[in-house]
Scaffold this motif. Structure first.
Motif, PDB file in Angstrom:
ATOM      1  N   PHE A  66      39.164  42.213  37.252  1.00 54.83           N
ATOM      2  CA  PHE A  66      38.771  42.396  38.533  1.00 54.83           C
ATOM      3  C   PHE A  66      37.911  43.572  38.472  1.00 54.83           C
ATOM      4  O   PHE A  66      38.721  44.606  38.520  1.00 54.83           O
ATOM      5  N   THR A  77      31.649  43.365  43.878  1.00 57.95           N
ATOM      6  CA  THR A  77      32.793  42.814  43.449  1.00 57.95           C
ATOM      7  C   THR A  77      32.493  41.770  42.077  1.00 57.95           C
ATOM      8  O   THR A  77      31.656  40.837  42.824  1.00 57.95           O
ATOM      9  N   ARG A  79      34.717  39.067  39.382  1.00 53.68           N
ATOM     10  CA  ARG A  79      35.934  38.771  38.750  1.00 53.68           C
ATOM     11  C   ARG A  79      35.171  38.041  37.286  1.00 53.68           C
ATOM     12  O   ARG A  79      34.470  37.294  37.057  1.00 53.68           O
ATOM     13  N   TRP A  98      36.921  38.104  46.589  1.00 57.15           N
ATOM     14  CA  TRP A  98      37.818  38.956  45.608  1.00 57.15           C
ATOM     15  C   TRP A  98      39.058  39.283  45.680  1.00 57.15           C
ATOM     16  O   TRP A  98      39.965  39.125  44.777  1.00 57.15           O
ATOM     17  N   SER A 101      41.342  36.132  45.186  1.00 54.47           N
ATOM     18  CA  SER A 101      41.732  35.969  44.061  1.00 54.47           C
ATOM     19  C   SER A 101      42.633  36.818  43.281  1.00 54.47           C
ATOM     20  O   SER A 101      43.350  36.449  42.647  1.00 54.47           O
ATOM     21  N   LEU A 102      42.098  38.350  43.688  1.00 57.52           N
ATOM     22  CA  LEU A 102      43.212  39.174  42.986  1.00 57.52           C
ATOM     23  C   LEU A 102      44.593  38.940  43.361  1.00 57.52           C
ATOM     24  O   LEU A 102      45.591  38.898  42.550  1.00 57.52           O
ATOM     25  N   GLU A 105      46.035  35.897  41.526  1.00 56.51           N
ATOM     26  CA  GLU A 105      46.419  36.192  40.160  1.00 56.51           C
ATOM     27  C   GLU A 105      47.625  37.123  39.882  1.00 56.51           C
ATOM     28  O   GLU A 105      48.523  36.678  39.133  1.00 56.51           O
TER      29      GLU A 105
END
Length: 126
Positions: A66, A77, A79, A98, A101-102, A105
């Motif tokens: 990231f 940002t 990925r 972003w 998603s961070l 994950e």
């Protein structure tokens, strides 16, 4: 109701200041929470300045890296899906997406590590 140019400009100035504080706080939190997985690059604010700002942040999380790039006023940002150090795909994402998603994950990695730890614990106690 339409706002005036002055009001709009004031909001832009305020959000830029907030953005600087946000990226600094994010970098600090990630570095403390996940040592060894975060790389931070800082740049001086000017030639003779002692102050620095975050310029680039990378979090290595599972199959993704990231990236957050900050030039002092704008954030970019992305990925990147990475396998054995090779980038297979890059997705430029809006900041909110972003961050989501961070979070997803890191939650996935945490669950996998907890399951592995529990399995190891059970195996050792048999």
């Amino acid at each position: 109701m339409e706002s005036s140019f002055g009001e709009s400009a004031a909001w832009i100035r305020r959000s830029t200041t907030d953005l600087k504080a946000f990226v600094e706080a994010l970098a600090e939190r990630l570095q403390q929470s996940m040592p060894g997985l975060v790389e931070v690059e800082r740049r001086k604010d000017g030639l003779f300045s002692h102050h620095q700002h975050l310029a680039h942040l990378v979090l290595h999380a599972g199959d993704f890296d990231f990236h957050l790039q900050f030039d002092g006023t704008h954030i970019e940002t992305l990925r990147a899906r990475t396998v054995r150090g090779v980038v297979l795909k890059r997705d430029i994402l809006p900041l909110g997406e972003w961050l989501q998603s961070l979070l997803q994950e890191t939650a996935t990695i945490s669950s996998e590590m907890q399951a592995a730890s529990q399995t190891l614990h059970d195996f050792l106690l048999q």
